[in-house]
Design a protein around this motif. Structure first.
Motif, mmCIF file in Angstrom:
data_model
loop_
_atom_site.group_PDB
_atom_site.id
_atom_site.type_symbol
_atom_site.label_atom_id
_atom_site.label_comp_id
_atom_site.label_asym_id
_atom_site.label_seq_id
_atom_site.Cartn_x
_atom_site.Cartn_y
_atom_site.Cartn_z
ATOM 1 N N MET A 1 0.816 -1.211 0.000
ATOM 2 C CA MET A 1 0.000 0.000 0.000
ATOM 3 C C MET A 1 0.848 1.259 0.000
ATOM 4 S SD MET A 1 -3.010 -1.156 2.683
ATOM 5 C CE MET A 1 -3.982 0.298 2.316
ATOM 6 N N HIS A 2 2.181 1.073 -0.053
ATOM 7 C CA HIS A 2 3.138 2.183 -0.124
ATOM 8 C C HIS A 2 2.991 3.152 1.045
ATOM 9 C CE1 HIS A 2 4.064 0.678 -4.096
ATOM 10 N NE2 HIS A 2 2.795 0.786 -4.438
ATOM 11 N N VAL A 3 2.622 2.618 2.197
ATOM 12 C CA VAL A 3 2.547 3.418 3.415
ATOM 13 C C VAL A 3 3.919 3.400 4.080
ATOM 14 C CG1 VAL A 3 1.482 3.647 5.691
ATOM 15 C CG2 VAL A 3 0.117 2.844 3.750
ATOM 16 N N GLU A 4 4.435 4.571 4.446
ATOM 17 C CA GLU A 4 5.736 4.630 5.100
ATOM 18 C C GLU A 4 5.712 3.787 6.371
ATOM 19 O OE1 GLU A 4 6.877 8.626 5.809
ATOM 20 O OE2 GLU A 4 6.677 9.234 3.721
ATOM 21 N N ILE A 5 6.848 3.107 6.643
ATOM 22 C CA ILE A 5 6.900 2.201 7.783
ATOM 23 C C ILE A 5 6.587 2.930 9.086
ATOM 24 C CG2 ILE A 5 8.432 0.767 9.191
ATOM 25 C CD1 ILE A 5 9.727 -0.210 6.641
ATOM 26 N N GLY A 6 7.142 4.131 9.240
ATOM 27 C CA GLY A 6 6.874 4.903 10.451
ATOM 28 C C GLY A 6 5.399 5.219 10.618
ATOM 29 N N LYS A 7 4.756 5.604 9.524
ATOM 30 C CA LYS A 7 3.331 5.913 9.585
ATOM 31 C C LYS A 7 2.517 4.646 9.832
ATOM 32 C CE LYS A 7 3.376 10.064 6.686
ATOM 33 N NZ LYS A 7 2.890 10.693 5.425
ATOM 34 N N GLY A 8 2.956 3.537 9.229
ATOM 35 C CA GLY A 8 2.270 2.270 9.442
ATOM 36 C C GLY A 8 2.295 1.852 10.891
ATOM 37 N N LEU A 9 3.453 2.028 11.537
ATOM 38 C CA LEU A 9 3.580 1.715 12.958
ATOM 39 C C LEU A 9 2.687 2.614 13.805
ATOM 40 C CD1 LEU A 9 7.437 1.152 13.257
ATOM 41 C CD2 LEU A 9 5.665 -0.573 13.607
ATOM 42 N N MET A 10 2.653 3.897 13.443
ATOM 43 C CA MET A 10 1.845 4.851 14.211
ATOM 44 C C MET A 10 0.363 4.534 14.072
ATOM 45 S SD MET A 10 1.738 9.008 13.900
ATOM 46 C CE MET A 10 1.037 8.936 12.233
ATOM 47 N N ILE A 11 -0.088 4.264 12.845
ATOM 48 C CA ILE A 11 -1.499 3.949 12.620
ATOM 49 C C ILE A 11 -1.892 2.677 13.367
ATOM 50 C CG2 ILE A 11 -3.191 3.245 10.881
ATOM 51 C CD1 ILE A 11 -1.646 5.038 8.886
ATOM 52 N N GLY A 12 -1.055 1.645 13.226
ATOM 53 C CA GLY A 12 -1.328 0.382 13.916
ATOM 54 C C GLY A 12 -1.352 0.552 15.420
ATOM 55 N N GLY A 13 -0.426 1.356 15.925
ATOM 56 C CA GLY A 13 -0.349 1.600 17.364
ATOM 57 C C GLY A 13 -1.601 2.271 17.910
ATOM 58 N N PHE A 14 -2.087 3.287 17.202
ATOM 59 C CA PHE A 14 -3.281 3.995 17.669
ATOM 60 C C PHE A 14 -4.538 3.127 17.557
ATOM 61 C CE2 PHE A 14 -0.860 8.052 16.868
ATOM 62 C CZ PHE A 14 -0.852 8.445 18.199
ATOM 63 N N VAL A 15 -4.589 2.285 16.515
ATOM 64 C CA VAL A 15 -5.729 1.367 16.379
ATOM 65 C C VAL A 15 -5.765 0.398 17.555
ATOM 66 C CG1 VAL A 15 -6.690 -0.526 15.029
ATOM 67 C CG2 VAL A 15 -5.910 1.537 13.877
ATOM 68 N N ILE A 16 -4.598 -0.153 17.904
ATOM 69 C CA ILE A 16 -4.533 -1.080 19.033
ATOM 70 C C ILE A 16 -4.892 -0.377 20.335
ATOM 71 C CG2 ILE A 16 -2.923 -2.393 20.469
ATOM 72 C CD1 ILE A 16 -1.574 -3.339 17.925
ATOM 73 N N ALA A 17 -4.365 0.833 20.532
ATOM 74 C CA ALA A 17 -4.695 1.587 21.744
ATOM 75 C C ALA A 17 -6.203 1.828 21.836
ATOM 76 C CB ALA A 17 -3.943 2.913 21.754
ATOM 77 N N ALA A 18 -6.842 2.050 20.684
ATOM 78 C CA ALA A 18 -8.285 2.315 20.670
ATOM 79 C C ALA A 18 -9.089 1.079 21.057
ATOM 80 C CB ALA A 18 -8.711 2.800 19.291
ATOM 81 N N THR A 19 -8.535 -0.126 20.849
ATOM 82 C CA THR A 19 -9.270 -1.353 21.206
ATOM 83 C C THR A 19 -9.459 -1.491 22.710
ATOM 84 O OG1 THR A 19 -7.246 -2.711 21.297
ATOM 85 C CG2 THR A 19 -8.387 -2.557 19.171
#
Length: 287
Positions: free
Chosen positions: A147-165
């Protein structure tokens, strides 16, 4: 050819993962906050699936490893395989040694701060040998490839999604502190990583430059670049010596310069990153 893992890297992997596992088991889990890591997601899952934390961690890491090998292929690092199995191993050892753990402090925010600091030390150790703790890193690499998402942004997005759970299991206060903790984790990790890369760029103008050059090359085992210069005040020819050193080496050089030529003109700048063949005690460095 893929570089083999040496003994030093193995030791760093073992120590780094121990620190990360310690932070997860003894700080995050007893406090019941969900900082955006795979372990945070597992903490949420443990409320729905009747398995030990170490078992859930092992299962999810195996699934992510399979996904990594299928989707990433040759780019998938062997170090990630090691760390993915070390985490559940350490967690299982902790479960056996201390099955019951109380909160580190009575203040959840202080617990989050302590967790972030300890976790970031372990993660920085791994990143500095080009390794990771697995988990979200694998997801981020897959997102980057397809999906050509930068690794740093991918980590940040994944991190916030998990925190939201965390809202599915805990209250709103836990949700807020989990999101704040996830953000702090990224900031502190960047600080640790950037701090370990800082070097000093030293420029010296002195008639005794040849002695300083010899000291840097033979004593400190670093490279030196010499630039012809003309003094703007008196139009005299001079030689400028430039080198890049670690902080402790800079202190040694400064002591030598003060001894050889106390009137030497020295300027110092901070370098955030050095790319190329710049390694300590490496004789074949081309400068």
């Amino acid at each position: 050819m893929r570089k083999k893992i040496n003994l030093k890297e193995v030791v760093i992997l073992l120590v780094g993962m121990f620190i990360i596992s310690f932070a997860i088991y003894y700080i995050m889990m007893p406090s019941h906050f969900v900082v955006g890591t795979l372990s945070g997601f597992i903490l949420v899952l443990s409320n729905f699936i009747p398995l030990k934390i170490s078992t859930l961690t092992l299962i999810l890491n195996i699934v992510l490893l399979v996904v990594g090998f299928v989707c990433i292929g040759k780019e998938f690092g062997g170090k990630t395989v090691i760390t993915s199995f070390l985490l559940p191993l350490y967690l299982r050892i902790f479960e056996i040694i201390t099955p019951t753990v109380s909160e580190l402090t009575g203040n959840r925010f202080l617990n989050v701060v302590c967790f972030v600091l300890v976790l970031s030390i372990g993660q920085a150790m791994l990143f500095n040998i080009n390794a990771s703790s697995g988990g979200l890193d694998i997801v981020a690499k897959v997102l980057n490839k397809y999906m050509h998402v930068e690794i740093g942004k991918g980590l940040m997005i994944g991190g916030f999604v998990i925190a939201a759970t965390s809202i599915f299991v805990y209250d709103k206060d836990t949700l807020v502190i989990s999101i704040v903790g996830t953000y702090l984790s990224g900031v502190v990790l960047d600080h640790f990583i950037d701090g370990s890369h800082i070097r000093k760029k030293i420029s010296i103008i002195s008639p005794e430059y040849s002695q300083m050059q010899e000291f840097i090359v033979k004593k400190l085992n670093r490279g030196v670049t010499l630039y012809p210069a003309i003094g703007g005040w008196d139009n005299k020819d001079r030689m400028e010596l430039v080198t890049i050193l670690q902080k402790n080496e800079y202190a040694q050089l400064l002591g030598f310069v003060n001894k050889v030529d106390p009137k030497a003109f020295v300027t110092v700048a901070t370098v955030g990153e050095v790319i190329g063949q710049w390694n300590p005690h490496q004789r074949n460095v081309k400068y």
